[in-house]
Design a protein around this motif. Structure first.
Motif, PDB file in Angstrom:
ATOM      1  N   LEU A   1      15.403  29.872  14.511  1.00 34.80           N
ATOM      2  CA  LEU A   1      13.949  29.826  14.677  1.00 34.80           C
ATOM      3  C   LEU A   1      13.607  28.767  15.722  1.00 34.80           C
ATOM      4  O   LEU A   1      14.033  27.606  15.599  1.00 34.80           O
TER       5      LEU A   1
ATOM      6  N   THR B   1      13.506  43.635  22.185  1.00 38.04           N
ATOM      7  CA  THR B   1      13.161  42.242  21.892  1.00 38.04           C
ATOM      8  C   THR B   1      11.666  42.020  22.048  1.00 38.04           C
ATOM      9  O   THR B   1      10.959  42.817  22.664  1.00 38.04           O
ATOM     10  N   ILE B   2      11.209  40.941  21.492  1.00 38.89           N
ATOM     11  CA  ILE B   2       9.801  40.541  21.658  1.00 38.89           C
ATOM     12  C   ILE B   2       9.664  39.905  23.027  1.00 38.89           C
ATOM     13  O   ILE B   2      10.362  38.932  23.334  1.00 38.89           O
TER      14      ILE B   2
ATOM     15  N   ILE C   1       6.721  31.558  21.826  1.00 41.84           N
ATOM     16  CA  ILE C   1       5.836  31.793  20.688  1.00 41.84           C
ATOM     17  C   ILE C   1       4.948  30.586  20.432  1.00 41.84           C
ATOM     18  O   ILE C   1       3.845  30.700  19.888  1.00 41.84           O
TER      19      ILE C   1
ATOM     20  N   ILE D   1       7.681  26.792  17.381  1.00 40.58           N
ATOM     21  CA  ILE D   1       6.768  27.332  16.383  1.00 40.58           C
ATOM     22  C   ILE D   1       6.035  26.209  15.663  1.00 40.58           C
ATOM     23  O   ILE D   1       4.958  26.419  15.082  1.00 40.58           O
TER      24      ILE D   1
ATOM     25  N   LEU E   1       8.537  35.682   7.952  1.00 40.21           N
ATOM     26  CA  LEU E   1       9.745  36.027   8.692  1.00 40.21           C
ATOM     27  C   LEU E   1      10.787  36.647   7.770  1.00 40.21           C
ATOM     28  O   LEU E   1      11.965  36.748   8.131  1.00 40.21           O
TER      29      LEU E   1
ATOM     30  N   LEU F   1      15.748  40.753  13.527  1.00 38.96           N
ATOM     31  CA  LEU F   1      15.769  39.535  14.338  1.00 38.96           C
ATOM     32  C   LEU F   1      16.919  38.640  13.898  1.00 38.96           C
ATOM     33  O   LEU F   1      17.232  38.539  12.706  1.00 38.96           O
TER      34      LEU F   1
ATOM     35  N   SER G   1      16.387  37.324  19.390  1.00 36.42           N
ATOM     36  CA  SER G   1      15.804  36.107  18.834  1.00 36.42           C
ATOM     37  C   SER G   1      14.298  36.061  19.078  1.00 36.42           C
ATOM     38  O   SER G   1      13.765  36.783  19.925  1.00 36.42           O
ATOM     39  N   ILE G   2      13.633  35.229  18.335  1.00 29.31           N
ATOM     40  CA  ILE G   2      12.195  35.000  18.522  1.00 29.31           C
ATOM     41  C   ILE G   2      12.022  34.154  19.777  1.00 29.31           C
ATOM     42  O   ILE G   2      12.643  33.094  19.901  1.00 29.31           O
TER      43      ILE G   2
ATOM     44  N   ASN H   1      14.996  39.411   7.600  1.00 27.01           N
ATOM     45  CA  ASN H   1      15.633  39.510   8.904  1.00 27.01           C
ATOM     46  C   ASN H   1      17.047  38.959   8.769  1.00 27.01           C
ATOM     47  O   ASN H   1      17.578  38.876   7.664  1.00 27.01           O
TER      48      ASN H   1
ATOM     49  N   LEU I   1       6.545  38.803  11.226  1.00 25.17           N
ATOM     50  CA  LEU I   1       7.678  39.454  11.888  1.00 25.17           C
ATOM     51  C   LEU I   1       8.685  39.958  10.856  1.00 25.17           C
ATOM     52  O   LEU I   1       9.849  40.186  11.168  1.00 25.17           O
TER      53      LEU I   1
END
Length: 1094
Positions: A541, A492-493, A521, A545, A556, A537, A516-517, A559, A532
């Motif tokens: 969202l 994961t990020i 972020i 963001i 994005l 992912l 997930s993001i 994904n 990304l």
């Protein structure tokens, strides 16, 4: 300016340094005595006139009031006489100082002085220092009056937007030590006036146009006091090779960079400058050294900076062998010099080296371990070469330096570098930039990387890194850019990434990130680019963001993101210009009343997301939109009128295909030239407007368009069209195809199939020299095949099947070197023989002439087809912008369509014609053929037994002919054969056995005199080897022994049964009674069966 920032202070002339220090001392003294020594009134008036003639938007000179001009900012007076000695009016440097916003730049620009220089300044008789650099004088000429300052020592007019001819009066400044005219748009036809400046020590003419100043070298060669000479970007084309020595031997700095000299040789006199500390020949395009030259760089022991980028003479032993002797060298730039020889070994003795740039050469060399001994090195650029070796060992040894100074490391684009990032990487505390992209590095990103607190740029893209990202990645507080795209990083990020408040660019695309993001972020407040795309992912969202007010590019796409996008996701994205979210499962819910999107989108790619069922109304507010892709977006609506009038005319790219959009095709008021437009697979109707022909790419296939092509083709017939791709397939268009193609000379792909067009093929199509694909199947075209069609050197695909074309195939074909690979003329009314000239189409790999009235013998020259014959392998069919071409092949009575693997298909289909004669041996020797159909003809004779050479054959149909003899045994050896039909011929004998023959059903063989599986078994001897061998002996003749024994058996059986009945009456009566009883029982059974049905 890069040189000035990199070089130590000692590179500059001691005299220049002395002058600067003296000026500062004078300022101090003047300020201490300004109350007692007033300025000269005439000089004060000259300064007032100077002020009045200058434009000063920032009011920099507003304090030039009062009687004491010596106290004015920028004015320095002699502390004894009161004469003005110095004027310092330097403006802001807009060239070398970065300004990160337009507002900062505009504020700085307002501080630049402009206007003109008052002639009254000549009254400043004792002026020694004049600095008007970094201002804007609107391309006005340098005032000639400056040449009257007899005591002037320092003159700096650089970067002040002066133009015109440089006044020769500057040659009167005989006391001048420093002359800096760099960065102006001025010019000079002659530099003879320089010869009078005997005391000149620093001369900078950078960017001055000296194209016509052929005397430049002779003018400066007499300046014996010269210490620094800067002639960069002067458009010089002459670099004299003689004399071998010059008089300015005290020169410390020589800068001739960015001049494309027409000479190819490095002059010998350069090596006589033994005191030279800096030599800059960047982009002078010098390719060699005069033969017999004994001097070299070893004769320049003081050299500390050597900039030779884009000079191929560097790729010689003359330079490489002398490099190791420059023990005092600090800076070396030999990038773009086409070096192919090893060079790193020559650097091992340069212990003081700080900057090395070997980038973008062709150096094939393994990186030596000794390179890491250069512990003073700060920047090491090796990108764009063919270096090999293990990066791990090199970096490990750099970590062993007592005090590592490495700041920038660039090994990008070498491809063969291997290894991993060492765990001790965090010891290189000074690292600011790392670029190891485009190599074959593996392993994980070590946890210690988070200790590089000064790191601002990390580029590791296009490698083989795996593992997960360090959880504390957010510790890199100074990170400005990170690019780890095109690796195999998983996990994961990390949430900590939201701590990178200075980060402006983040590229994580083409990895295997999952999850997930992170909601953090939204903490990337400086972020401008976020990519990304092409990961795994999922989830929704995060709304955070929407806080990224500086974000300009968001990708994005590709994904598995889900969820609903609302206005909260975009609430503060005021800088966003590109939004790429296609190939996700996102649902846009932005049609909110009274909501004005803050977006300023220029690019919107949302294909395969859900934006429907109504056409999104908020798109009309994107007034800067240039690229729109909402294909396959679940839109089932009529296109609104505002789309055609507001959005459509400004778009350079439009794709709304694969929706259920209805309505009439709009006749846009204006149409963007060279646009790419894809409206295919909808329910649009109406006629095709003429102004659509100004597009570059136009796909309207699979709609309900009607009418003719006349308006589209013939309106503005005198205007050149730039259309390259036109697809109108599967509509209801009709009428004659107008002969107005002469202005469509750039057309590459034309698809008009599955319409109702009629008439002949327009002759003007033959004038399109770039046409690669012509598809007009399933129309009502008639007339003869035009000869130019099969003589085109550009056409790769011709599909004219299912029309009403008639006449013979022209014999004047294939005269040119054609590229034709697919020719489909099936289901027309062609007649006559196939001309042998068709075999000139050597590149042909699919030939379909089925369902015509062609006759005569089959050609024997098909072996000329290079791919079908197996002499060459087939390459992918690459047409305009990777256009996918499809073709249908008929096997087993079914039509199969091939597209992505079409280039691997080879086919000959001559079925359903009137061909006669035997099958030539040459046709079954086509070892590259996969599909072969000769069914429904009048072929006779035997099937050649030569199929063993055709290992690629997958389908063979010889049905509905008059072939005779046995099935060749060589067919049973074809392991790739999966479809065979020899039914309805005159074949006899047993069916061969083999692995593939066991898979064929009886329908493949019916209508013959064959036996054996899958048909009934052969009688004894019928299945013998002799019955199935296709030799030239008597195997196919009459077996008289079998005939004799059969007749004998029949006669014997007849008399054995009937003779006793004739001899014995009681047996005869009993036999007839038995038959009568059987007959009555059969009648009763039939009668009962009839009653049940009733």
């Amino acid at each position: 300016m890069m040189i000035l920032t990199l070089l130590p202070v000692c590179f500059y002339s001691s005299c220049l340094w002395f002058l600067l220090v003296s000026s500062l001392c004078n300022i101090c003294v003047c300020n201490q005595n300004s109350d007692t020594i007033p300025c000269i009134p005439t000089e004060r008036l000259a300064l007032i006139n100077l002020k009045n003639n200058l434009t000063d938007h920032a009011k920099r000179l507003s304090s030039w009031v009062g009687k004491d001009c010596c106290s004015w900012p920028g004015v320095v007076c002699d502390n004894i006489t009161g004469h003005v000695h110095e004027i310092h009016l330097r403006g802001p440097d807009l060239v070398n100082v970065p300004y990160y916003t337009n507002d900062e730049f505009e504020v700085a620009r307002k501080h630049m002085l402009g206007g003109s220089i008052s002639p009254s300044v000549i009254n400043l008789l004792q002026l020694r220092h004049l600095d008007l650099s970094c201002n804007d004088f609107g391309s006005s000429s340098i005032p000639a009056c400056i040449g009257f300052f007899q005591n002037l020592i320092y003159l700096n007019l650089s970067c002040s937007n002066f133009g015109g001819e440089i006044p020769h009066q500057l040659g009167n400044l005989s006391t001048l030590h420093v002359l800096d005219l760099n960065g102006n748009d001025a010019k000079s036809k002659s530099l003879a006036w320089l010869k009078n400046l005997k005391g000149l020590q620093h001369l900078d003419m950078g960017f001055i146009n000296l194209t016509k100043a052929s005397d430049w070298f002779s003018a400066v060669s007499n300046l014996t006091s010269l210490l620094e000479l800067h002639f960069s970007y002067c458009r010089l084309y002459q670099l004299p090779s003689n004399p071998t020595t010059v008089s300015f031997t005290s020169l410390i700095v020589l800068d001739l960079s960015e001049n494309s000299f027409d000479t190819s040789m490095l002059p010998v006199w350069i090596f006589s400058l033994h005191n030279l500390s800096l030599l800059d020949l960047t982009e002078c395009h010098i390719s060699g050294v005069n033969p017999g030259t004994h001097a070299g760089f070893h004769s320049m022991p003081s050299l500390r900076a050597l900039f030779l980028s884009t000079n191929t003479f560097v790729n010689s032993s003359f330079f490489l062998n002398g490099l190791s002797s420059l023990s005092d060298l600090r800076h070396l730039d030999v990038s773009w010099c086409d070096i192919s020889s090893p060079i790193l070994g020559n650097l091992q003795n340069l212990s003081l080296i700080e900057h090395v740039d070997l980038s973008n050469n062709r150096i094939v060399e393994e990186i030596p371990k000794s390179l890491s001994n250069l512990c003073n090195i700060t920047t090491l650029y090796l990108r764009g070469n063919i270096f090999s070796g293990n990066v791990s060992e090199l970096l490990e040894r750099f970590c062993e330096c007592e005090s590592p100074k490495l700041e920038e490391l660039d090994f990008g684009g070498n491809y063969d570098l291997i290894g991993q990032l060492p765990e001790r990487l965090g010891k290189l505390k000074s690292l600011i930039r790392i670029d190891l992209s485009g190599n074959s590095l593996t392993g994980i990103l070590p946890e210690s990387i988070v200790q590089l607190s000064e790191l601002s740029s990390l580029e590791l893209h296009d490698n083989l890194f795996t593992g997960i990202l360090p959880e504390r990645l957010g510790n890199l507080k100074n990170l400005f850019k990170i690019d780890i795209s095109f690796n195999q990083i998983t996990g994961t990020i990390p949430d900590s990434i939201g701590s990178l408040s200075l980060l402006q660019a983040l590229w994580f695309s083409n990895n295997q990130f999952s999850g997930s993001i992170p909601n953090t972020i939204g903490g990337l407040s400086s972020l401008k680019v976020l990519d990304l795309s092409y990961n795994k992912l999922n989830g929704s969202l995060p709304e955070s963001i929407g806080r990224l007010s500086n974000l300009q590019y968001l990708s994005l796409d590709n994904n598995s993101l889900t969820g609903i996008l609302t206005k909260n996701h975009f609430i503060n994205l005021t800088s966003l210009t590109s939004l790429l979210v296609e190939d996700n499962k996102l649902v846009f819910k932005l049609n909110v009343n009274n909501w004005t999107p803050p977006l300023k989108l220029q690019t919107l790619r949302a294909g395969s997301c859900s934006l429907g069922p109504q056409f999104p109304s908020w798109i009309q507010l994107m007034t800067n939109l240039q690229y729109l892709d909402v294909s396959n977006a679940n839109i089932s609506d009529t296109l609104p009128n505002w789309f055609w009038t507001t959005v459509f005319p400004t778009l350079g790219y439009l794709n709304i295909s694969h929706n259920n959009i209805q309505g009439k095709l709009g006749d846009a008021i204006s149409f963007t030239p060279f646009a790419i437009v894809d409206l295919s697979n909808n329910r649009l109707h109406g006629r095709l407007p003429g102004n659509y022909s100004t597009a570059r790419f136009l796909d309207l296939s699979n709609n309900k368009l009607s009418g003719s092509l006349e308006q589209f083709l013939c309106s503005g017939i005198q205007e050149q069209r730039w259309l390259e791709y036109l697809n109108l397939a599967n509509n209801s268009m009709s009428g004659v195809i107008s002969d107005c193609w002469k202005n469509f000379g750039g057309l590459i792909i034309l698809n008009l199939e599955k319409n109702h067009f009629s008439g002949i093929i327009p002759s003007s199509l033959g004038n399109i020299s770039y046409l690669e694909s012509l598809e007009m199947d399933e129309n009502r075209l008639y007339g003869n095949l035009p000869p130019w069609l099969l003589n085109s050197t550009s056409l790769v695909v011709i599909k004219l099947a299912e029309n009403e074309l008639m006449g013979e195939i022209p014999s004047s074909i294939g005269r040119n070197n054609t590229s034709l690979r697919i020719l489909s003329l099936r289901s027309n009314k062609l007649e006559g023989k196939i001309p042998d000239e068709i075999c000139h189409l050597r590149s042909l790999q699919i030939l379909d002439l089925a369902h015509n009235d062609l006759s005569g013998n089959l050609p024997t020259c098909f072996t000329n087809f290079s791919v079908i014959s197996g002499r060459e392998t087939s390459d992918p069919i690459v047409l305009y912008q990777s256009t996918v071409i499809s073709a249908s092949l008929v096997t087993k009575g079914n039509s199969y369509t091939y597209s992505t693997i079409l280039y691997q298909v080879t086919s000959l289909d001559l079925s359903d014609n009137k061909f006669s004669g035997s099958i030539p041996d040459e046709l079954v020797r086509l070892s590259g053929l996969r599909f072969f159909n000769l069914s429904h003809n009048d072929l006779t004779g035997r099937i050649p037994n030569l199929f063993s050479q055709n290992e690629t054959l997958e389908s063979l149909d010889l049905s509905m002919n008059h072939l005779e003899g046995n099935i060749p045994s060589s067919l049973s050896q074809l392991t790739s054969l999966n479809c065979l039909n020899v039914s309805c011929n005159n074949l006899v004998g047993g069916i061969p056995t083999g692995p593939q023959f066991q898979t064929f059903g009886a329908l493949s063989f019916v209508g013959n005199s064959l036996c054996g599986g899958p048909l009934p078994a052969c009688l004894q001897n019928n299945g013998s080897t002799e019955g199935i061998t296709d030799g030239l002996g008597e195997a196919d003749g009459i077996d008289w022994i079998l005939v004799i024994f059969t007749l004998v058996g029949l006669v014997a059986g007849f008399w054995i049964i009937l003779a006793p009945l004739f001899i014995n009456r009681r047996w005869r009566i009993a036999y007839y009674c038995f038959l009568e009883e059987i007959w009555f029982k059969l009648q009763d059974f039939i009668f009962l069966l009839f009653l049940r049905k009733c």
